[in-house]
Enzyme design. Structure first.
Site, PDB file in Angstrom:
ATOM      1  N   THR A 143       5.457   8.348  10.232  1.00  0.00           N
ATOM      2  CA  THR A 143       5.993   7.026   9.871  1.00  0.00           C
ATOM      3  C   THR A 143       5.726   6.706   8.400  1.00  0.00           C
ATOM      4  OG1 THR A 143       3.928   5.900  10.434  1.00  0.00           O
ATOM      5  CG2 THR A 143       5.583   6.082  12.179  1.00  0.00           C
TER       6      THR A 143
ATOM      7  N   ARG B 110       0.840  -1.199   0.000  1.00  0.00           N
ATOM      8  CA  ARG B 110       0.000   0.000   0.000  1.00  0.00           C
ATOM      9  C   ARG B 110       0.872   1.244   0.000  1.00  0.00           C
ATOM     10  NH1 ARG B 110       1.785   3.184   4.466  1.00  0.00           N
ATOM     11  NH2 ARG B 110       1.015   2.412   6.455  1.00  0.00           N
TER      12      ARG B 110
ATOM     13  N   GLU C 297      -6.945   7.306   7.723  1.00  0.00           N
ATOM     14  CA  GLU C 297      -5.845   8.063   8.329  1.00  0.00           C
ATOM     15  C   GLU C 297      -5.314   9.123   7.353  1.00  0.00           C
ATOM     16  OE1 GLU C 297      -2.930   5.786  10.482  1.00  0.00           O
ATOM     17  OE2 GLU C 297      -1.325   7.103   9.797  1.00  0.00           O
TER      18      GLU C 297
ATOM     19  N   CYS D 111       0.791  10.826   9.365  1.00  0.00           N
ATOM     20  CA  CYS D 111       1.691  10.250  10.373  1.00  0.00           C
ATOM     21  C   CYS D 111       3.116  10.271   9.824  1.00  0.00           C
ATOM     22  CB  CYS D 111       1.276   8.814  10.671  1.00  0.00           C
ATOM     23  SG  CYS D 111       2.291   7.997  11.915  1.00  0.00           S
TER      24      CYS D 111
ATOM     25  N   ARG E  94       3.829  -7.147  13.189  1.00  0.00           N
ATOM     26  CA  ARG E  94       2.535  -6.789  13.788  1.00  0.00           C
ATOM     27  C   ARG E  94       1.714  -8.051  13.974  1.00  0.00           C
ATOM     28  NH1 ARG E  94       0.428  -1.524  10.247  1.00  0.00           N
ATOM     29  NH2 ARG E  94       2.083  -0.092  10.829  1.00  0.00           N
TER      30      ARG E  94
ATOM     31  N   ARG F  29      -5.470   5.779   0.800  1.00  0.00           N
ATOM     32  CA  ARG F  29      -4.565   4.645   0.906  1.00  0.00           C
ATOM     33  C   ARG F  29      -4.845   3.795  -0.323  1.00  0.00           C
ATOM     34  NH1 ARG F  29      -2.498   3.445   6.101  1.00  0.00           N
ATOM     35  NH2 ARG F  29      -1.630   5.408   6.842  1.00  0.00           N
TER      36      ARG F  29
ATOM     37  N   ARG G 249       4.063   0.573   2.453  1.00  0.00           N
ATOM     38  CA  ARG G 249       4.173  -0.531   3.404  1.00  0.00           C
ATOM     39  C   ARG G 249       3.867  -1.803   2.627  1.00  0.00           C
ATOM     40  NH1 ARG G 249       2.695  -3.549   8.213  1.00  0.00           N
ATOM     41  NH2 ARG G 249       0.556  -3.960   7.653  1.00  0.00           N
TER      42      ARG G 249
ATOM     43  N   GLU H 115      -1.886  -3.461  13.136  1.00  0.00           N
ATOM     44  CA  GLU H 115      -1.282  -2.699  14.200  1.00  0.00           C
ATOM     45  C   GLU H 115      -1.965  -2.898  15.545  1.00  0.00           C
ATOM     46  OE1 GLU H 115      -1.396   1.291  12.940  1.00  0.00           O
ATOM     47  OE2 GLU H 115       0.619   1.644  13.672  1.00  0.00           O
TER      48      GLU H 115
HETATM   49  N1  ARG Z   1       0.184   6.586  16.620  1.00  0.00           N
HETATM   50  C1  ARG Z   1       0.289   5.163  16.670  1.00  0.00           C
HETATM   51  C2  ARG Z   1       1.440   4.773  17.571  1.00  0.00           C
HETATM   52  O1  ARG Z   1       2.243   5.634  17.850  1.00  0.00           O
HETATM   53  C3  ARG Z   1       0.486   4.585  15.281  1.00  0.00           C
HETATM   54  C4  ARG Z   1       1.783   4.931  14.617  1.00  0.00           C
HETATM   55  C5  ARG Z   1       2.063   4.350  13.257  1.00  0.00           C
HETATM   56  N2  ARG Z   1       0.934   3.797  12.615  1.00  0.00           N
HETATM   57  C6  ARG Z   1       0.083   4.460  11.826  1.00  0.00           C
HETATM   58  N3  ARG Z   1      -0.991   3.842  11.423  1.00  0.00           N
HETATM   59  N4  ARG Z   1       0.309   5.689  11.462  1.00  0.00           N
HETATM   60  O2  ARG Z   1       1.556   3.648  17.984  1.00  0.00           O
END
Ligand code: ARG
Length: 388
Positions: free
Chosen positions: A304, A157, A256, A302, A340, A260, A311, A345
């Site tokens: 990340t 993704r 999010e 985010c 995971r 995606r 990912r 997650e």
């Molecule tokens: N905020 C969550 C954490 O710190 C998720 C972090 C990464 N995952 C995401 N779906 N952005 O654990």
């Protein structure tokens, strides 16, 4: 009355555990941080500092940086430090704990984001620049498990944001609907293998929704990390899912990230899945303008997910390594992989089935990202054979 003094940031908590509900407004003077926000910041910071949270937020938000950033706001949306860190303040079990409420937050709050980004993406330093996009081709990656002994499914993704729109916490309800409109229209232009239908979450049959989540096609609802970050406002308005008939190409709308874009299928043919995602993204880029930052690549909510935002993951059965979790984790660290649970997650690994993916997405090309995951998974499969 300025538009900024309206309530734009109230958080509606959807499901999840009960937690503090942020509902505040800005003072009428631009640049002011509301006293209530300041109070929440001070109290939240104190609690985090004395907690045993393992989050990157706790690690990198020093007192000095906190003091420097607590009065800052982003120029256009007036987002505060609280917008960036509320998720980590409310959820001490966060791995990371920060989100960027709008793209400007990455610069205004760089003293916090930069060290977190460098830590998560393994060495992407302040001076580093994300490379130009380079997808390469799926044929470079052979099937990881041709005998279907380990890998149940493969998924790749990426995330995309639409230019001129902020991230979740700053979106208004009409903006959510506008985004959904733009995205679903673009999706309607897809043809061939990617052709499919868009299903808005608002009004979706609960049984259909449950099934889609169980089959790993649809995002789950009530993620407390997202809710505390202000990402669940007006839910389920503006949210939806698109999929082709075979459910091998999917797009999430306004979960999010604005988008995606996902390719997945049973088995371990990473190259084929990757190619399907690439062609989907390329087709959609003809219809929509995606946000890209010179330094950070694709912009996402985010940190990340910055950079390639890719990912690439497998659902993989590793019964021997599962019995030796330390060895599994050591190997994952060595190959920059993230382990995971079965349902993604913050979930458990059921029956020894793990969701394993690349961890870094920033500072390397798309092709290099997939290569890193491919080589890591191959190494895990080899180690599984020896771990009896
Ligand atoms: N905020 C969550 C954490 O710190 C998720 C972090 C990464 N995952 C995401 N779906 N952005 O654990």
């Amino acid at each position: 009355m300025s538009i900024l003094s309206k309530f734009r940031f109230g958080l509606k908590i959807v499901g999840g555990s009960p937690q503090r509900i942020l509902n505040y407004r800005y003072g009428s003077q631009c640049g002011d941080v509301d006293p209530e926000v300041m109070k929440d910041l001070e109290e939240g910071y104190k609690k985090l500092a004395s907690s045993n949270s393992k989050s990157l937020l706790k690690k990198h938000l020093t007192k000095e940086i906190f003091e420097k950033l607590k009065t800052k706001t982003t120029p256009h949306f007036k987002s505060t430090l609280l917008h960036c860190i509320n998720s980590g303040l409310c959820n001490h079990d966060s791995g990371v704990g920060v989100y960027a409420p709008d793209p400007e937050a990455y610069t205004v709050f760089a003293d916090l984001f930069d060290p977190i980004i460098e830590d998560y993406h393994k060495g992407f330093c302040k001076a580093a620049k994300h490379p130009e996009a380079c997808f390469g081709e799926g044929k470079d990656f052979e099937n990881l498990d041709p005998d279907n002994k380990f890998i149940q499914s493969t998924r790749v993704r990426c995330g995309r944001s639409i230019e001129k729109f902020p991230f979740n916490p700053c979106l208004t309800e009409p903006e959510y609907l506008k985004l959904q409109d733009m995205i679903s229209c673009a999706l309607m232009s897809l043809c061939g293998e990617h052709q499919g239908k868009f299903y808005p979450l608002d009004g979706m049959d609960p049984a259909v929704q449950k099934q889609l989540i169980e089959d790993h096609f649809l995002f789950k609802e009530g993620d407390r990390f997202l809710a505390a970050a202000g990402a669940s406002r007006f839910w389920p308005k503006g949210r939806g899912i698109f999929h082709n008939e075979a459910k091998t190409f999917l797009v999430w709308c306004n979960e999010e990230d604005h988008m995606r874009i996902i390719a997945m299928e049973k088995g371990g043919d990473l190259g084929r899945v990757y190619d399907r995602m690439i062609s989907g993204v390329e087709e959609l880029a003809k219809e929509l303008k995606f946000s890209r930052d010179e330094r950070l690549g694709n912009l996402t909510f985010c940190p990340t997910n910055l950079g390639t935002s890719i990912r690439a993951s497998v659902h993989i059965k590793l019964p021997n390594l599962t019995k030796k979790p330390e060895e599994l984790q050591k190997l994952a660290d060595k190959y920059n992989l993230q382990v995971r649970g079965t349902h993604g997650e913050h979930s458990e690994a059921k029956g020894g089935v793990h969701d394993i993916s690349n961890k870094r997405r920033l500072g390397l090309t798309e092709h290099e990202t997939i290569r890193e995951m491919h080589d890591g998974i191959r190494a895990l499969i080899e180690a599984e054979g020896k771990a009896k």
